[in-house]
Scaffold this motif. Structure first.
Motif, PDB file in Angstrom:
ATOM      1  N   THR A   1       0.846  -1.183   0.000  1.00  0.00           N
ATOM      2  CA  THR A   1       0.000   0.000   0.000  1.00  0.00           C
ATOM      3  C   THR A   1       0.883   1.236   0.000  1.00  0.00           C
ATOM      4  O   THR A   1       1.968   1.238   0.574  1.00  0.00           O
ATOM      5  N   THR A   2       0.433   2.276  -0.685  1.00  0.00           N
ATOM      6  CA  THR A   2       1.253   3.481  -0.823  1.00  0.00           C
ATOM      7  C   THR A   2       0.586   4.657  -0.126  1.00  0.00           C
ATOM      8  O   THR A   2      -0.639   4.724   0.012  1.00  0.00           O
ATOM      9  N   VAL A   3       1.419   5.605   0.293  1.00  0.00           N
ATOM     10  CA  VAL A   3       0.963   6.774   1.031  1.00  0.00           C
ATOM     11  C   VAL A   3       1.798   7.967   0.586  1.00  0.00           C
ATOM     12  O   VAL A   3       2.902   7.810   0.054  1.00  0.00           O
TER      13      VAL A   3
ATOM     14  N   ALA B   1      -6.354   2.143  -0.319  1.00  0.00           N
ATOM     15  CA  ALA B   1      -5.436   1.280   0.436  1.00  0.00           C
ATOM     16  C   ALA B   1      -5.989   0.907   1.801  1.00  0.00           C
ATOM     17  O   ALA B   1      -5.773  -0.216   2.275  1.00  0.00           O
ATOM     18  N   VAL B   2      -6.688   1.819   2.470  1.00  0.00           N
ATOM     19  CA  VAL B   2      -7.219   1.512   3.802  1.00  0.00           C
ATOM     20  C   VAL B   2      -8.244   0.381   3.713  1.00  0.00           C
ATOM     21  O   VAL B   2      -8.235  -0.557   4.520  1.00  0.00           O
ATOM     22  N   ASP B   3      -9.125   0.455   2.712  1.00  0.00           N
ATOM     23  CA  ASP B   3     -10.132  -0.595   2.528  1.00  0.00           C
ATOM     24  C   ASP B   3      -9.494  -1.882   2.002  1.00  0.00           C
ATOM     25  O   ASP B   3      -9.911  -2.990   2.372  1.00  0.00           O
TER      26      ASP B   3
ATOM     27  N   LEU C   1       2.389   7.415   8.773  1.00  0.00           N
ATOM     28  CA  LEU C   1       1.440   6.395   9.238  1.00  0.00           C
ATOM     29  C   LEU C   1      -0.019   6.731   8.914  1.00  0.00           C
ATOM     30  O   LEU C   1      -0.939   6.200   9.540  1.00  0.00           O
ATOM     31  N   THR C   2      -0.248   7.547   7.911  1.00  0.00           N
ATOM     32  CA  THR C   2      -1.597   8.004   7.593  1.00  0.00           C
ATOM     33  C   THR C   2      -2.531   6.851   7.262  1.00  0.00           C
ATOM     34  O   THR C   2      -3.646   6.763   7.800  1.00  0.00           O
ATOM     35  N   ASN C   3      -2.116   5.972   6.360  1.00  0.00           N
ATOM     36  CA  ASN C   3      -2.967   4.831   6.002  1.00  0.00           C
ATOM     37  C   ASN C   3      -3.278   3.968   7.220  1.00  0.00           C
ATOM     38  O   ASN C   3      -4.416   3.534   7.416  1.00  0.00           O
ATOM     39  N   VAL C   4      -2.273   3.723   8.025  1.00  0.00           N
ATOM     40  CA  VAL C   4      -2.453   2.835   9.180  1.00  0.00           C
ATOM     41  C   VAL C   4      -3.353   3.497  10.216  1.00  0.00           C
ATOM     42  O   VAL C   4      -4.234   2.852  10.803  1.00  0.00           O
TER      43      VAL C   4
ATOM     44  N   ILE D   1      -2.479   7.989  16.808  1.00  0.00           N
ATOM     45  CA  ILE D   1      -3.566   7.007  16.699  1.00  0.00           C
ATOM     46  C   ILE D   1      -3.005   5.590  16.732  1.00  0.00           C
ATOM     47  O   ILE D   1      -3.523   4.700  17.419  1.00  0.00           O
ATOM     48  N   VAL D   2      -1.944   5.370  15.975  1.00  0.00           N
ATOM     49  CA  VAL D   2      -1.348   4.027  15.910  1.00  0.00           C
ATOM     50  C   VAL D   2      -0.786   3.633  17.272  1.00  0.00           C
ATOM     51  O   VAL D   2      -0.997   2.509  17.754  1.00  0.00           O
ATOM     52  N   LEU D   3      -0.084   4.548  17.926  1.00  0.00           N
ATOM     53  CA  LEU D   3       0.546   4.225  19.200  1.00  0.00           C
ATOM     54  C   LEU D   3      -0.468   3.974  20.313  1.00  0.00           C
ATOM     55  O   LEU D   3      -0.162   3.291  21.292  1.00  0.00           O
ATOM     56  N   THR D   4      -1.667   4.516  20.184  1.00  0.00           N
ATOM     57  CA  THR D   4      -2.691   4.304  21.206  1.00  0.00           C
ATOM     58  C   THR D   4      -3.699   3.235  20.790  1.00  0.00           C
ATOM     59  O   THR D   4      -4.735   3.079  21.433  1.00  0.00           O
TER      60      THR D   4
END
Length: 309
Positions: A35-37, A105-107, A128-131, A178-181
């Motif tokens: 996936t690309t960002v 990519a998110v979907d 980390l936008t997509n994640v 968001i990812v870290l939490t």
């Protein structure tokens, strides 16, 4: 031993390109998707670069999905190390015959995780936008991710202080928070460790000695990529993103320390910094394993092996 199933989220990028090469060539990895960002370049360019790279390395069967065009809450600030295209110095890369899948990519990440027979390792090597968007949209699928091994952050000791901020986190600090939490199993491989896997003259000699078409391409990438490092820091190019892939294959290639990590989103000089509490002084639960040491010799052996194949 079964290969590790991996999804690589990236913004190619010379070092992302090498991580993609390693993920495809090394038998220890089964690359399920890419996936690309946005990050090193705008999304259209990072996606085009990913398609060209995968065509070059013969990985046209791996699906690629384009993701977020901007950070979650801020304007996009582009990286500078890889040139305006995100992959300058590569005029010979093929124009791709493959196209990205017709899904964001998110979907697409959600779809791949649903279909996977077992939890998958997610390896983000860009912002980390997509994640972060995946965490918000599909929280019920977080248990389908075995762990996240990401390139981001910096936790320098006093005697090796360079910069408090690393680009991937700086680019989208809200997504990083968001990812870290999220509660996922996270390993953060930051600049203080990736800057110890640097390509200098001995590594160039080893790459030249391999003398495969891929090794020659990678040598050209590295010679362009090192210009920023050499000009600003007086060292060769650091293989930030490939180290993440190596740590997925062999977790013992790095040493880690558990910490509670937060992102500074207000600082004038430390905006985007990863603030790690290793001693529990704030009484908060750990949320990441933070890389602290690397076996650079073992890393380069793995890297060279991928160029021989």
């Amino acid at each position: 031993m079964k290969p590790t199933k991996v999804i690589l989220d990236c913004d190619p990028g010379h070092d992302d390109a090498i991580a993609l090469l390693m993920a495809h060539k090394l038998p220890e990895v089964e690359l399920l998707a890419v996936t690309t960002v946005c990050g090193n370049a705008p999304l259209a360019k990072t996606t085009a670069n990913a398609l060209r790279i995968m065509e070059l390395i013969g990985a046209t069967d791996v699906p690629i999905a384009a993701g977020c065009v901007s950070p979650i809450a801020r304007p996009l600030v582009l990286g500078t190390a890889d040139g305006p295209s995100g992959l300058d110095g590569s005029p010979y890369l093929p124009q791709p015959t493959i196209k990205p899948v017709d899904m964001h990519a998110v979907d697409f990440l959600a779809a791949v995780l649903r279909e996977a027979e077992e939890p998958v390792v997610l390896a983000p090597t860009g912002p980390l936008t997509n994640v972060g968007m995946f965490v918000l949209k599909y929280p019920e699928l977080l248990n389908r991710i075995e762990k996240v091994v990401l390139m981001g952050g910096a936790c320098y000791r006093r005697d090796e202080y360079i910069t408090p901020t690393e680009f991937n986190i700086f680019c989208d600090p809200e997504a990083a928070e968001i990812v870290l939490t999220s509660g996922m199993d996270i390993t953060m491989v930051g600049l203080d460790v990736t800057m110890r896997v640097v390509v200098e003259e001995p590594q160039y000699e080893a790459i030249a000695g391999i003398n495969t078409p891929l090794a020659r391409v990678v040598e050209d990438w590295l010679k362009f990529y090192e210009k920023l490092h050499r000009g600003q820091m007086g060292i060769g190019g650091a293989l930030h993103d490939p180290l993440v892939l190596a740590a997925v294959i062999d977790p013992e290639i790095i040493e880690t320390r558990e910490a509670h990590v937060e992102i500074d989103r207000t600082g004038t000089h430390t905006f985007g910094a990863t603030v790690a509490d290793f001693w529990g002084l704030r009484g908060l639960a750990t949320n990441a394993k933070v890389a602290s040491q690397v076996d650079s010799e073992k890393f380069f052996s793995m890297f060279y092996k991928s160029l021989e194949m």
